[in-house]
Design an enzyme around this catalytic site. Structure first.
Site, mmCIF file in Angstrom:
data_model
loop_
_atom_site.group_PDB
_atom_site.id
_atom_site.type_symbol
_atom_site.label_atom_id
_atom_site.label_comp_id
_atom_site.label_asym_id
_atom_site.label_seq_id
_atom_site.Cartn_x
_atom_site.Cartn_y
_atom_site.Cartn_z
ATOM 1 N N GLU A 30 0.802 -1.241 0.000
ATOM 2 C CA GLU A 30 0.000 0.000 0.000
ATOM 3 C C GLU A 30 0.832 1.287 0.000
ATOM 4 O OE1 GLU A 30 -2.819 -0.385 3.239
ATOM 5 O OE2 GLU A 30 -3.319 -2.433 2.686
ATOM 6 N N GLU A 85 -5.997 -10.801 -0.983
ATOM 7 C CA GLU A 85 -6.776 -10.584 0.246
ATOM 8 C C GLU A 85 -8.277 -10.572 -0.081
ATOM 9 O OE1 GLU A 85 -5.291 -7.222 2.484
ATOM 10 O OE2 GLU A 85 -3.224 -7.660 1.956
HETATM 11 O O1 G3I Z 1 -3.353 -7.915 19.019
HETATM 12 C C1 G3I Z 1 -4.198 -6.887 19.591
HETATM 13 C C2 G3I Z 1 -4.768 -7.383 20.914
HETATM 14 O O2 G3I Z 1 -3.708 -7.582 21.835
HETATM 15 C C3 G3I Z 1 -5.734 -6.335 21.453
HETATM 16 O O3 G3I Z 1 -6.350 -6.832 22.634
HETATM 17 C C4 G3I Z 1 -6.806 -6.044 20.416
HETATM 18 C C5 G3I Z 1 -7.707 -4.937 20.909
HETATM 19 O O4 G3I Z 1 -8.550 -4.565 19.849
HETATM 20 O O5 G3I Z 1 -6.194 -5.598 19.168
HETATM 21 C C6 G3I Z 1 -5.327 -6.586 18.637
HETATM 22 O O6 G3I Z 1 -4.752 -6.087 17.444
HETATM 23 C C7 G3I Z 1 -5.645 -6.089 16.339
HETATM 24 C C8 G3I Z 1 -4.972 -6.859 15.200
HETATM 25 O O7 G3I Z 1 -5.768 -6.811 14.010
HETATM 26 C C9 G3I Z 1 -4.760 -8.331 15.583
HETATM 27 O O8 G3I Z 1 -6.009 -8.922 15.820
HETATM 28 C C10 G3I Z 1 -5.850 -4.639 15.899
HETATM 29 O O9 G3I Z 1 -6.606 -3.964 16.894
HETATM 30 C C11 G3I Z 1 -6.613 -4.608 14.587
HETATM 31 O O10 G3I Z 1 -6.650 -3.272 14.084
HETATM 32 C C12 G3I Z 1 -5.868 -5.457 13.552
HETATM 33 O O11 G3I Z 1 -6.655 -5.441 12.368
HETATM 34 C C13 G3I Z 1 -5.987 -5.985 11.226
HETATM 35 C C14 G3I Z 1 -5.783 -4.859 10.198
HETATM 36 O O12 G3I Z 1 -5.157 -5.409 9.038
HETATM 37 C C15 G3I Z 1 -4.930 -3.770 10.756
HETATM 38 O O13 G3I Z 1 -4.827 -2.755 9.778
HETATM 39 C C16 G3I Z 1 -6.879 -7.053 10.619
HETATM 40 O O14 G3I Z 1 -6.973 -8.166 11.511
HETATM 41 C C17 G3I Z 1 -6.298 -7.530 9.290
HETATM 42 O O15 G3I Z 1 -7.222 -8.392 8.618
HETATM 43 C C18 G3I Z 1 -6.025 -6.336 8.374
HETATM 44 O O16 G3I Z 1 -5.404 -6.814 7.227
HETATM 45 C C19 G3I Z 1 -4.994 -5.795 6.304
HETATM 46 C C20 G3I Z 1 -3.791 -6.334 5.550
HETATM 47 O O17 G3I Z 1 -2.776 -6.683 6.465
HETATM 48 C C21 G3I Z 1 -3.313 -5.329 4.529
HETATM 49 N N1 G3I Z 1 -4.385 -4.987 3.612
HETATM 50 C C22 G3I Z 1 -5.581 -4.458 4.273
HETATM 51 C C23 G3I Z 1 -6.101 -5.488 5.281
HETATM 52 C C24 G3I Z 1 -7.350 -4.976 5.928
HETATM 53 O O18 G3I Z 1 -7.073 -3.808 6.678
#
Ligand code: G3I
Length: 368
Positions: free
Chosen positions: A154, A259
């Protein structure tokens, strides 16, 4: 005649269950890798029903989060590969090809990456050194265990301009070259990809093709461009989507669908033109299928999935991987983005771990 009928029946009884067990990877795997993104609960092997689907339908996996910068190098110089190594073990036990996601991304980067101990932005030399060290250490660690890396994620906006990320603002666009160069030095055999969303947008398409030609002209390795494909019922424009596949393939690299999922809920930003700040007022309207999906919508969803997979079938010679961004509707990030706590239906397997009707249609399409 009776003997013939009996033998046909016997054949059907033996072959029938095998056909019923035929997975996506059996039909689509003739053309490209068939992958799925797993969360750590799944890649730690704690969800046996998930593993059953993975084994039957997929031959590749990618970590949804545990290979990202913030997870692998939470503190400068202190790498934590524990969760990622468990995914490698899971892949080995289930004969799955591993894709690394992702080495350089402005989001979920290590918290310390862009600032000094006083919280001020670091200089160009420091950030280049930190970027090189992260890429070199991570790629070296997984050498021989990862098939290919989303090296940069990105970095380009929909209009084709560079995203003004800290990597861009501090280093300049050369951060992309440096990332690809360092990854290749660390593992000359591993495949290297540029990955982005909204690849159907003409501006982004042109800029990404320009980037591929630029990297190749510099003698840097790039094997494919990842089309994230976070699609929806009404986007992307399918003609533009296909045009982008042809344009990227024309640069001499492969196309990857990296994705893939499908948002079927209303988006706040184009909901009656109202801004996202209104979504709390519309939560019922913004979350219309909390109690299940009407048959009419389910039919529309399955038909839309076939729109996409007919495109992948037509472009199968250009495509080297199709990866779903999650296993079941219940584990999809789309349930919490852009509004937390909704009930989305964005993947090929439902909340009961059952394949949606389109899965059989997809297998039939690629088996012809
Ligand atoms: O690990 C922490 C946990 O310790 C905490 O308790 C919790 C509280 O909300 O958050 C957890 O982290 C989360 C992480 O996923 C792991 O689950 C983050 O809040 C959350 O924002 C994060 O979201 C991920 C997102 O990327 C972040 O931008 C999504 O799971 C994931 O599917 C998404 O994937 C991205 C690709 O990597 C790149 N392309 C876009 C795609 C969608 O955004």
């Amino acid at each position: 005649m009776e003997k013939l009928l009996t033998s046909i029946l016997l054949l059907l009884m033996t072959v029938g269950p095998a056909c019923a067990q035929q997975g996506l990877k059996d039909a689509l795997g003739k053309y490209f890798l068939v992958g799925v993104a797993l969360n750590t609960y799944q890649s730690d092997g704690k969800d046996p029903r998930a593993t059953q689907i993975v084994r039957q339908h997929f031959n590749s996996i990618v970590a949804e989060n545990c290979f990202k910068g913030e997870a692998l190098q939470p503190e400068e110089g202190k790498f934590d590969f524990s969760s990622a190594d468990r995914l490698i073990d899971y892949a080995r036990s289930n004969h799955l090809t591993v894709i690394g996601h992702c080495l350089v991304w402005h989001s979920q980067a290590p918290r310390w990456m862009f600032t000094d101990r006083n919280g001020q932005p670091v200089g160009r030399k420091v950030l280049i050194s930190r970027l090189r060290r992260h890429v070199r250490t991570v790629v070296t660690h997984f050498k021989g265990k990862v098939h290919g890396w989303d090296v940069v994620n990105e970095a380009i906006e929909d209009d084709g301009s560079f995203r003004k990320s800290p990597y861009y603002n501090i280093i300049g666009p050369e951060f992309i070259d440096i990332a690809f160069e360092e990854a290749h030095k660390a593992d000359p055999k591993v495949e290297l990809y540029y990955n982005d969303y909204s690849m159907s947008m003409p501006g982004k398409r042109a800029a990404v093709c320009r980037l591929v030609r630029h990297l190749k002209a510099k003698g840097l390795r790039i094997d494919a461009v990842g089309f994230q494909s976070h699609n929806g019922l009404n986007y992307p424009d399918l003609h533009e989507y296909e045009t982008s596949m042809d344009s990227v393939a024309a640069t001499g690299v492969k196309v990857m669908v990296t994705e893939l999922d499908m948002n079927i809920l209303p988006n706040p930003w184009n909901f009656g033109g109202a801004g996202i700040e209104q979504n709390y007022q519309y939560d019922k309207v913004m979350n219309p299928y909390a109690d299940g999906l009407p048959d009419s919508v389910s039919t529309r969803v399955n038909s839309r999935w076939m729109d996409f997979f007919r495109i992948y079938y037509r472009h199968r010679a250009q495509i080297s991987r199709v990866t779903l961004w999650g296993l079941t509707d219940g584990s999809s990030w789309l349930n919490d983005w852009p509004i937390k706590g909704r009930t989305n239906y964005g993947l090929l397997f439902d909340r009961n771990y059952q394949p949606k009707p389109c899965v059989a249609d997809i297998i039939r399409l690629f088996s012809k």
